[in-house]
Design an enzyme around this catalytic site. Structure first.
Site, short mmCIF file in Angstrom:
data_model
loop_
_atom_site.label_atom_id
_atom_site.label_comp_id
_atom_site.label_asym_id
_atom_site.label_seq_id
_atom_site.Cartn_x
_atom_site.Cartn_y
_atom_site.Cartn_z
N LYS A 1 -12.97 20.76 37.34
CA LYS A 1 -12.84 19.31 38.08
C LYS A 1 -13.41 19.42 39.61
O LYS A 1 -13.77 18.57 40.07
CB LYS A 1 -11.47 19.01 37.95
CG LYS A 1 -11.09 18.57 36.68
CD LYS A 1 -11.79 16.97 36.36
CE LYS A 1 -11.05 16.39 35.27
NZ LYS A 1 -11.81 14.94 35.15
N SER B 1 -13.08 24.78 29.34
CA SER B 1 -12.97 23.88 30.54
C SER B 1 -12.01 24.21 31.68
O SER B 1 -11.97 23.60 32.81
CB SER B 1 -12.91 22.22 30.14
OG SER B 1 -12.01 22.17 29.32
#
Length: 402
Positions: free
Chosen positions: A51, A302
């Protein structure tokens, strides 16, 4: 429109800020899937997830006046930390609205990056509504978690790193929630090498991208509880979905049990702690959701921000699902030697007793009897079935409690 040039500019912009995360080859997962499997370890990225890439690129794209007014975001997890870290690096004001029930560890992590954390609302949607209200009052820039061109370009820098780390890539599998990560990577891969196949993976409990493909537009869904909470998005973004339609080859869904098993595999075999959302990409490959064999495949892991209070539950669930842990109950005579007899049978079957509870009172227990509940460490599902069969053959009435 987000182009390869935008992604390349983002890559140059953040080279000294984010990690170029490792691309690790896995002999184990290659053997299990009959492919050559590489894992992109964004769980080792700063703030613990990808992110930070998108949030940093978004904030760096602001004018000086916009930076002076600061940024605001709503998040219960990774996006909050990414925006807070990026704001701190640039030195601008940052406000993050989080639900009241957000894990304390994530609140503290976000505050440690210098953000002003406001706890508002019982669910994320209430936090988002309040963040939008504050944005209008303060003039701060709202940093969207996925549906923003600068955010998409920032996430796409992962694709450029992959080309630097592996000469020949046949396919990339990426988790998909709001779609920013998948859209960015797909743009980078397809514009540099159109032959690379790009897949998105989501949980069957929250399949918003699959629903959007079925309706040919983003739609609101009612998600179930999922271990992949990082991609539990009720509605994929309009912008991200347009890129997914254009560049992504297919979207697949994985079962909750397969996600938990994959998390355990990664922890046990590779010593990698990843979120449920991150494990979706590898689970899609291991459990044959994507028909590929003999290919060079990259699975995007991720993020790795798993709340420590959940780790033991994740491990236990993974052990149960893979047949490595089971709990039985039976009733025995309350006489000397009866419990030892039961345990001797278990020992002969090479199961390890993890815990045992011996009760003389209960609805299933008659006078002169005792109920025994015992948890076992086992080898696999076949081993569990063997234990249950032998105990029944030995005269015990067995109940499985898991």
């Amino acid at each position: 429109m987000v182009s390869l040039q935008h992604i390349e500019e983002a890559y140059q912009r953040m080279k000294t800020v984010v990690h170029k995360t490792p691309l690790e080859f896995s002999q184990t997962f290659s053997r299990l899937s009959n492919n050559r499997v590489y894992m992109k370890l964004e769980n080792l990225q700063k703030t613990g997830s990808f992110k930070v890439r998108g949030s940093y690129n978004k904030i760096m794209s602001l004018s000086d006046e916009e930076k002076n007014r600061g940024v605001i975001a709503a998040s219960a997890g990774n996006h909050a930390q990414g925006v807070a870290y990026s704001s701190n690096m640039i030195g601008i004001p940052c406000t993050i609205v989080m639900p009241k029930g957000a894990p304390l560890s994530k609140i503290q992590a976000t505050q440690s990056y210098g953000a002003n954390v406001i706890l508002h609302g019982d669910v994320f949607d209430e936090s988002l509504e309040y963040a939008r209200k504050l944005q209008l009052e303060t003039g701060a820039t709202f940093v969207h978690p996925f549906d923003d061109p600068a955010v998409i370009a920032g996430q796409g820098t992962i694709g450029l790193e992959l080309f630097e780390q592996l000469d020949d890539i046949d396919a990339v599998i990426c988790p998909v929630g709001g779609g920013g990560l998948l859209a960015g990577i797909a743009i980078a891969m397809k514009q540099k090498k159109p032959s690379v196949r790009v897949y998105g993976a989501e949980s069957t409990a929250c399949a918003s991208t699959t629903a959007a493909k079925q309706h040919n537009q983003p739609v609101m869904i009612n998600p179930l509880n999922t271990i992949a909470d990082g991609i539990a998005v009720k509605r994929i973004g309009d912008l991200t979905f347009s890129y997914i339609q254009k560049y992504v080859d297919d979207i697949v869904c994985v079962e909750e049990t397969d996600i938990s098993r994959t998390m355990l595999y990664l922890l046990e075999r590779n010593k990698l702690l990843v979120e449920g959302s991150a494990a979706c990409s590898l689970a899609a490959l291991l459990y044959k959701k994507i028909p590929l064999e003999g290919k060079n495949i990259v699975a995007i892991l991720s993020g790795g921000n798993v709340d420590v209070t959940l780790i033991s539950r994740i491990i236990e669930r993974g052990l149960v699902e893979s047949g490595r842990f089971v709990t039985f109950a039976t009733v025995i005579s309350d006489k000397p030697g009866q419990l030892n007899k039961l345990l001797r049978i278990i020992a002969d079957l090479e199961a390890n007793v993890m815990s045992i509870d011996h009760q003389r009172m209960g609805t299933n227990v008659l006078p002169g009897q005792a109920e025994v509940r015992f948890s076992l460490e086992t080898k696999n599902r076949e081993h569990i079935n063997q234990i249950q069969h032998v105990l029944i053959e030995s005269g015990y009435t067995i109940r499985r409690l898991d």
